[in-house]
Scaffold this motif. Structure first.
Motif, mmCIF file in Angstrom:
data_model
loop_
_atom_site.group_PDB
_atom_site.id
_atom_site.type_symbol
_atom_site.label_atom_id
_atom_site.label_comp_id
_atom_site.label_asym_id
_atom_site.label_seq_id
_atom_site.Cartn_x
_atom_site.Cartn_y
_atom_site.Cartn_z
ATOM 1 N N ALA A 101 -3.930 7.350 4.980
ATOM 2 C CA ALA A 101 -2.693 7.199 5.618
ATOM 3 C C ALA A 101 -2.672 6.031 6.759
ATOM 4 O O ALA A 101 -3.679 5.612 7.380
ATOM 5 C CB ALA A 101 -2.516 8.661 6.522
ATOM 6 N N LYS A 102 -1.617 5.372 6.991
ATOM 7 C CA LYS A 102 -1.237 4.596 8.014
ATOM 8 C C LYS A 102 -0.049 4.860 8.747
ATOM 9 O O LYS A 102 0.927 5.274 7.915
ATOM 10 C CB LYS A 102 -1.313 3.121 7.495
ATOM 11 N N THR A 103 -0.038 4.755 9.946
ATOM 12 C CA THR A 103 1.050 4.742 10.954
ATOM 13 C C THR A 103 1.361 3.569 11.533
ATOM 14 O O THR A 103 0.489 2.866 12.322
ATOM 15 C CB THR A 103 0.925 5.783 12.008
ATOM 16 N N ILE A 104 2.665 2.845 11.727
ATOM 17 C CA ILE A 104 3.004 2.167 12.223
ATOM 18 C C ILE A 104 4.261 2.256 13.106
ATOM 19 O O ILE A 104 4.883 3.172 12.997
ATOM 20 C CB ILE A 104 3.598 0.726 11.373
ATOM 21 N N LEU A 131 9.271 -0.584 5.138
ATOM 22 C CA LEU A 131 8.253 -1.589 4.329
ATOM 23 C C LEU A 131 7.215 -2.023 5.185
ATOM 24 O O LEU A 131 6.074 -2.327 4.666
ATOM 25 C CB LEU A 131 9.352 -2.887 4.181
ATOM 26 N N VAL A 132 7.494 -2.223 6.594
ATOM 27 C CA VAL A 132 6.416 -2.508 7.334
ATOM 28 C C VAL A 132 5.176 -1.554 7.160
ATOM 29 O O VAL A 132 3.811 -2.031 6.897
ATOM 30 C CB VAL A 132 6.777 -2.331 8.946
ATOM 31 N N CYS A 133 5.254 -0.323 6.993
ATOM 32 C CA CYS A 133 4.297 0.507 6.878
ATOM 33 C C CYS A 133 3.707 0.308 5.508
ATOM 34 O O CYS A 133 2.634 0.624 5.411
ATOM 35 C CB CYS A 133 4.683 2.019 7.068
ATOM 36 N N ALA A 134 4.534 0.255 4.730
ATOM 37 C CA ALA A 134 3.932 0.028 3.080
ATOM 38 C C ALA A 134 3.041 -1.196 3.159
ATOM 39 O O ALA A 134 2.039 -1.199 2.497
ATOM 40 C CB ALA A 134 4.932 -0.058 2.313
ATOM 41 N N LYS A 135 3.323 -2.238 3.802
ATOM 42 C CA LYS A 135 2.693 -3.543 3.853
ATOM 43 C C LYS A 135 1.135 -3.159 4.542
ATOM 44 O O LYS A 135 0.204 -3.512 3.763
ATOM 45 C CB LYS A 135 3.258 -4.427 4.832
#
Lengths: 489, 489
Positions: free
Chosen positions: A396-399, A477-481
């Motif tokens: 998981a990533k959070t932005i 998209l930022v989070c997907a990157k």
């Protein structure tokens, strides 16, 4: 002549099915031979039909004037569609061998009704049993319009109240509403449970002149949205004057000598004097009718169904809050009681029973919610333990990124969290929170989940960009990157 | 030591590539061996770098104060990333055999620069050639910041104007801006062309004290969005006081004795006295550098590229407004010059050149735009003739539905048009218009297009529903239902 199509439950799922069945049978679609003229009978044990459950917080808030505004269809509308609607009729038993149901009428009389096809759309009910004392006066579950009417009646100053202002017509339990309307409004209200209902009710209650205290047993509100979203919402709730009691399990409610809720007591010892309580600690599928029959329940406790909404018994369907559907991420049966699912599955079953076999579709568990000025959304599998249980290796990533080009007025911080499977790169779920068009952006995630996209594919999506609506790279998209980068490490 | 990575053009595509190349080469990603330490040189013939073209209307409007607000990166930022940026340097020739470019410096000096890899990110330019007279003073294309600065200088009352207020720093053509600042503001402005630029400029101009007239050769504005969207926008433009001249082809512009544009003349005879004109009749890719080399152009006239942004010549890449990419619906090369595409493809090429081969992704032609209070979006193939040309048998349906639950305040009519292929049911494209979160909803369409979904699959999407944001059936779902019905007839 064929036996009628019998529907149990007159809300979203049941009436969507009945309506679509009637339209299809009338030959409104030209792609199949019209079904023979079969009756459709809808048994609804209560008085309300086809009401917008999701709108009730805004009725309590006073933003929506009348209960009648929340009705998609009046009973007359339903009848005029050619549906035989029987309110106040409770189906109390099913004989799947004889293909009959037993119906208790308003005066307690019972009769047997044969069916050709049977649809169970019995919904869910609020659970309160972990918390003794919720049967007190002025303790509400907001599950159903009478409960919402009671709370709004209570919140309205006594001199301003009239039952007629609630706009409930003959379906309303007027006696109950009048009783609450005559009580002094509360000064302090406890909301028990920090899920959808709890958060929406905080906003609704804060619009009245009351102190609102939210009690959540877990350490964060909105567990289905994940911590990143929860923290933003919690900060915002505090800004709005809500007192949060996180990690506080409510032990019981106490009542005064009149029977009205007067005190909330937590297991940890916290106590609060209250004049009303809203309990939203979960719902449970209404499956009692299926119990003791051959209609199988799934692991979740809701009725097991296949891709056409069929139960394990031929000719018997189930849709909506009482039924499982398959989850688009895991492919497994899941129980996620939400409005669109009920409507869509009901409509599909109506079409199927009319002779045009139609898939009910899957569920991604997409949900959005307004918490004052913050918009929250979630879809898919966002909990890491749940993902592991389904056989994935989740990352998981959070932005946090702007909702618009940084130079354009009105850009708001938008937090996105995405979860993907390490091995395949497949997107598993996501959640989002922000003030500017945040909730609707979860539809990108929901669509990508349905398509089984990888994070790399999501990263390359050609999404909308114009300074007033989105930065060049949409927050999703930022989070997907970032997540794609993490997956390639 | 390897020859440097040479980039031609210092805007979105070029600088995205250079930045990503430097980051990757520095080993910021751990998944591959860091590239050898190669230089990256960016030649930019102008003074502006990395600016937000899409923000210029809002600078003209005055909603964004300074030109510097529109710069994603200053030249110093670029240099500090380790990029050798040479502004005022124009690449005037390529020798693909010798792997060199010829560069003309600010003083006219020429030199030869070897490259290991070469990226053409030369962008596009506004075309004006169909309309004689656009070289007059006070006729603007709004392609580039100096043009935007000139128009805002002209619109600003003479006594209020100062060059410094434009916030352009040393990149600004101050002389030109000062000249416009000293002219009397126009009373009437003609906007020629009803595409993105034209519509956004109507809003920008209307914020000043001028009469705005929009001339569009076709019968409707925004041809890429289709008639259903156009009609809503046209009505709204009229409400906002814009005078529309639809189906009026502008023949030429005339100028007064000072050389300032003074009159617009249409082929049909309509004439209008104007004090300024904005001409937005299209753009053309800057491909002159490729002409006469082995770098092939595609049918569109832009540079042909493959899935990694590679041209027909080894070691030469092209991205952004000068290059074709593959269309996700047709699979064919297409030229759709838009900002996200340039950024994403540039980033991918930078990564590839650094040694980590990365796809540039496809384009769906997703575009959104604000027309005063209306939000418009489009994605995919929406024109029926274009769909037929690509081998499809298109069916289209248009619906209008609420943006929120009907009972919830603020629901706005939202018009959606979807196009699908009759035989396969595949979604081909869509467009949308409305005032409440309409534009962002096109992302659902863009994502579904990328996934190759059928309309039936779109109809069953588990999209967001909550009364403040969406009705039970999102307008996109409503349209999918209707279109799916039409397909099954």
């Amino acid at each position: 002549m064929t036996e009628p199509f019998v529907v149990v439950g007159g809300d979203a799922g049941g009436l969507s099915a009945a309506s679509k069945f009637v339209r299809e049978s009338a030959g409104d679609s030209d792609d199949h031979v019209p079904a023979t003229e079969r009756e459709v009978i809808v048994f609804e044990r209560g008085q309300w039909v086809s009401y917008a459950h999701c709108g009730t917080p805004y009725f309590v808030k006073g933003e929506i004037d009348h209960l009648s505004d929340l009705l998609s269809l009046s009973p007359d509308d339903v009848e005029s569609r050619g549906i035989d609607l029987r309110r106040g009729h409770e189906v109390v038993g099913i004989d799947t061998d004889a293909e009959t149901v037993t119906v208790a009428g308003p005066s307690g009389d019972r009769h047997t009704q044969s069916y050709g096809d049977l649809l169970l759309a019995t919904g869910a009910r609020a659970i309160t049993d972990p918390i003794p004392g919720t049967d007190a006066d002025a303790a509400f579950t907001i599950h159903g319009l009478d409960s919402a009417a009671g709370l709004r009646a209570l919140l309205t100053p006594v001199d301003d109240f009239s039952v007629a202002d609630l706009g409930g017509g003959d379906a309303l339990d007027s006696e109950e509403a009048a009783r609450y309307g005559a009580m002094d409004p509360p000064e302090t209200v406890a909301v028990v449970g920090g899920g959808y209902v709890g958060i929406e009710m905080c906003e609704a209650l804060a619009a009245w002149d009351v102190d609102v205290h939210l009690f959540q047993r877990a350490d964060h509100v909105l567990p289905a949205f994940g911590e990143a979203v929860a923290e933003v919402v919690e900060e915002h709730l505090r800004e709005q004057g809500i007192t949060l009691h996180l990690g506080e399990a409510v032990d019981h409610l106490e009542q005064d000598e009149t029977g009205r809720v007067s005190r909330l007591v937590c297991t940890g010892g916290t106590e609060l004097a209250v004049g009303a309580a809203v309990v939203g600690v979960g719902v449970r599928p209404n499956v009692e009718l299926a119990e003791g029959t051959d209609i199988e329940l799934g692991e979740s406790g809701a009725i097991a169904t296949d891709e056409f909404g069929r139960t394990s018994v031929a000719g018997v369907y189930a849709v909506g809050d009482c039924a499982e559907m398959h989850h688009v991420v895991t492919g497994d049966p899941a129980w996620v009681p939400l409005g669109l699912t009920a409507n869509r599955a009901g409509r599909a079953v109506g079409q199927t029973v009319a002779g045009d076999r139609t898939e009910v579709g899957g569920i991604a568990g997409t949900a959005v919610l307004k918490a004052f000025e913050q918009e929250c959304g979630r879809s898919g599998i966002t909990d890491l333990a749940e993902a592991r249980e389904a056989g994935f290796d989740p990352v998981a990533k959070t932005i946090t990124a702007g909702s618009r080009s940084g130079y354009y007025p009105g850009s708001e911080e938008t937090t996105v969290r995405l979860v993907a499977d390490r091995e395949t790169g497949r997107l598993l779920g996501g959640s989002i929170v922000g003030r500017d068009r945040a909730a609707i952006r979860i539809d990108t995630v929901a669509t990508a989940l349905e398509a089984g996209m990888t994070v790399g594919e999501v990263e390359r999506l050609d999404l909308a960009y114009a300074p007033p609506f989105s930065p060049v790279w949409d927050p999703v998209l930022v989070c997907a990157k970032v997540l794609a980068g993490a997956l390639s490490e």
